[in-house]
Design an enzyme around this catalytic site. Sequence first.
Site, PDB file in Angstrom:
ATOM      1  N   CYS A  98      41.360  44.268  30.962  1.00  0.00           N
ATOM      2  CA  CYS A  98      40.652  43.122  30.352  1.00  0.00           C
ATOM      3  C   CYS A  98      39.985  43.505  29.037  1.00  0.00           C
ATOM      4  CB  CYS A  98      39.611  42.562  31.322  1.00  0.00           C
ATOM      5  SG  CYS A  98      40.353  42.053  32.869  1.00  0.00           S
ATOM      6  N   HIS A 108      43.174  38.080  26.278  1.00  0.00           N
ATOM      7  CA  HIS A 108      44.035  37.337  27.219  1.00  0.00           C
ATOM      8  C   HIS A 108      43.366  35.981  27.460  1.00  0.00           C
ATOM      9  CE1 HIS A 108      40.989  39.372  29.676  1.00  0.00           C
ATOM     10  NE2 HIS A 108      41.062  38.302  30.458  1.00  0.00           N
ATOM     11  N   ASP A 110      36.774  24.835  24.414  1.00  0.00           N
ATOM     12  CA  ASP A 110      38.192  24.580  24.692  1.00  0.00           C
ATOM     13  C   ASP A 110      39.093  25.027  23.533  1.00  0.00           C
ATOM     14  OD1 ASP A 110      40.326  23.617  26.262  1.00  0.00           O
ATOM     15  OD2 ASP A 110      40.348  21.723  25.143  1.00  0.00           O
ATOM     16  N   HIS A 111      40.129  25.791  23.875  1.00  0.00           N
ATOM     17  CA  HIS A 111      41.068  26.342  22.888  1.00  0.00           C
ATOM     18  C   HIS A 111      40.373  27.217  21.841  1.00  0.00           C
ATOM     19  CE1 HIS A 111      43.811  23.679  24.869  1.00  0.00           C
ATOM     20  NE2 HIS A 111      44.802  24.279  24.258  1.00  0.00           N
ATOM     21  N   HIS A 170      39.721  35.479  25.676  1.00  0.00           N
ATOM     22  CA  HIS A 170      38.599  36.413  25.511  1.00  0.00           C
ATOM     23  C   HIS A 170      39.073  37.848  25.736  1.00  0.00           C
ATOM     24  CE1 HIS A 170      37.163  37.164  29.905  1.00  0.00           C
ATOM     25  NE2 HIS A 170      38.441  36.888  29.913  1.00  0.00           N
ATOM     26  N   HIS A 207      42.577  32.217  29.863  1.00  0.00           N
ATOM     27  CA  HIS A 207      42.358  31.611  31.178  1.00  0.00           C
ATOM     28  C   HIS A 207      42.354  30.097  31.065  1.00  0.00           C
ATOM     29  CE1 HIS A 207      41.165  35.337  33.152  1.00  0.00           C
ATOM     30  NE2 HIS A 207      40.367  35.612  32.133  1.00  0.00           N
TER      31      HIS A 207
HETATM   32  N1  LIG Z   1      32.281  40.569  37.375  1.00  0.00           N
HETATM   33  C1  LIG Z   1      33.361  40.240  36.641  1.00  0.00           C
HETATM   34  N2  LIG Z   1      34.444  41.015  36.666  1.00  0.00           N
HETATM   35  C2  LIG Z   1      35.526  40.668  35.941  1.00  0.00           C
HETATM   36  C3  LIG Z   1      35.518  39.488  35.184  1.00  0.00           C
HETATM   37  C4  LIG Z   1      34.341  38.694  35.168  1.00  0.00           C
HETATM   38  O1  LIG Z   1      34.277  37.653  34.496  1.00  0.00           O
HETATM   39  N3  LIG Z   1      33.311  39.093  35.918  1.00  0.00           N
HETATM   40  N4  LIG Z   1      36.623  39.139  34.497  1.00  0.00           N
HETATM   41  C5  LIG Z   1      37.716  39.850  34.483  1.00  0.00           C
HETATM   42  C6  LIG Z   1      38.861  39.443  33.627  1.00  0.00           C
HETATM   43  O2  LIG Z   1      38.457  38.540  32.634  1.00  0.00           O
HETATM   44  C7  LIG Z   1      40.143  39.068  34.202  1.00  0.00           C
HETATM   45  O3  LIG Z   1      40.816  38.121  33.428  1.00  0.00           O
HETATM   46  C8  LIG Z   1      40.329  38.851  35.622  1.00  0.00           C
HETATM   47  O4  LIG Z   1      41.671  39.227  35.790  1.00  0.00           O
HETATM   48  P1  LIG Z   1      42.325  39.674  37.124  1.00  0.00           P
HETATM   49  O5  LIG Z   1      41.441  40.570  37.905  1.00  0.00           O
HETATM   50  O6  LIG Z   1      43.650  40.176  36.749  1.00  0.00           O
HETATM   51  O7  LIG Z   1      42.462  38.269  37.851  1.00  0.00           O
HETATM   52  P2  LIG Z   1      42.854  38.006  39.330  1.00  0.00           P
HETATM   53  O8  LIG Z   1      41.805  38.608  40.211  1.00  0.00           O
HETATM   54  O9  LIG Z   1      43.009  36.551  39.514  1.00  0.00           O
HETATM   55  O10 LIG Z   1      44.245  38.715  39.422  1.00  0.00           O
HETATM   56  P3  LIG Z   1      44.895  39.760  40.430  1.00  0.00           P
HETATM   57  O11 LIG Z   1      45.611  40.672  39.530  1.00  0.00           O
HETATM   58  O12 LIG Z   1      45.784  38.981  41.310  1.00  0.00           O
HETATM   59  O13 LIG Z   1      43.830  40.459  41.206  1.00  0.00           O
HETATM   60  C9  LIG Z   1      37.790  41.109  35.225  1.00  0.00           C
HETATM   61  N5  LIG Z   1      36.605  41.455  35.944  1.00  0.00           N
HETATM   62 ZN   LIG Z   2      39.631  37.315  31.561  1.00  0.00          ZN
END
Ligand SMILES: Nc1nc2c(c(=O)[nH]1)N=C([C@H](O)[C@H](O)COP(=O)(O)OP(=O)(O)OP(=O)(O)O)CN2
Ligand SMILES: [Zn+2]
Length: 161
Positions: A37, A43, A83-84, A18, A45
Amino acid sequence: MYNPIVYLTRKETFSACHRLNSTYLTPEENLEVFGKCNHINGHGHNYVVEITVCGPINQKTGMVMNITELKQIIKDVIFSKLDHKNLDKDVEFFKNNPSTTENLAIYIWENLRKSMKKPELLHEVKINETEKNIVSYKGPFIPQHKRNHISSCTNISSDSD
Ligand SMILES: Nc1nc2c(c(=O)[nH]1)N=C([C@H](O)[C@H](O)COP(=O)(O)OP(=O)(O)OP(=O)(O)O)CN2
Ligand SMILES: [Zn+2]
């Protein structure tokens, strides 16, 4: 008569890509809000989803809900649709709703309910987007007076509705 309320959870994993982008924001605003993002090529998940149903045990079967039936519904709602897939391009709902984990939980909740014989049993949709980012949804708010006083399940409304 004593009739226990039991919670049953099924855990599954699916993969999807997404890009966080809102049609209500300008490109500059999207970049500011979503940062990395919002990258144009997206990217991916490995989403971990926990579906919890809650209710009384059927005395004849000993089950809240047959897991075989729950697995089939999860297959139809999650695996075949998500999925995928590219969430933003392949799923109509995300064309106008940013594909955040919050919106994904709502999408899964609404579609599970549509497929369930007893939608009132659905208690929670929990999604781990990453190991650190976890969202859970338990449906729209139901005022206290409309909840079933016998049950602790928030989405089983009372007989007086
Ligand atoms: N309220 C939300 N905020 C964010 C969402 C979401 O779904 N709801 N999603 C994202 C991104 O999709 C993203 O992939 C998250 O990435 P990231 O922050 O890098 O993931 P981690 O926290 O696991 O990684 P660290 O870099 O270790 O912090 C962003 N925001
Ligand atoms: Zn994401």
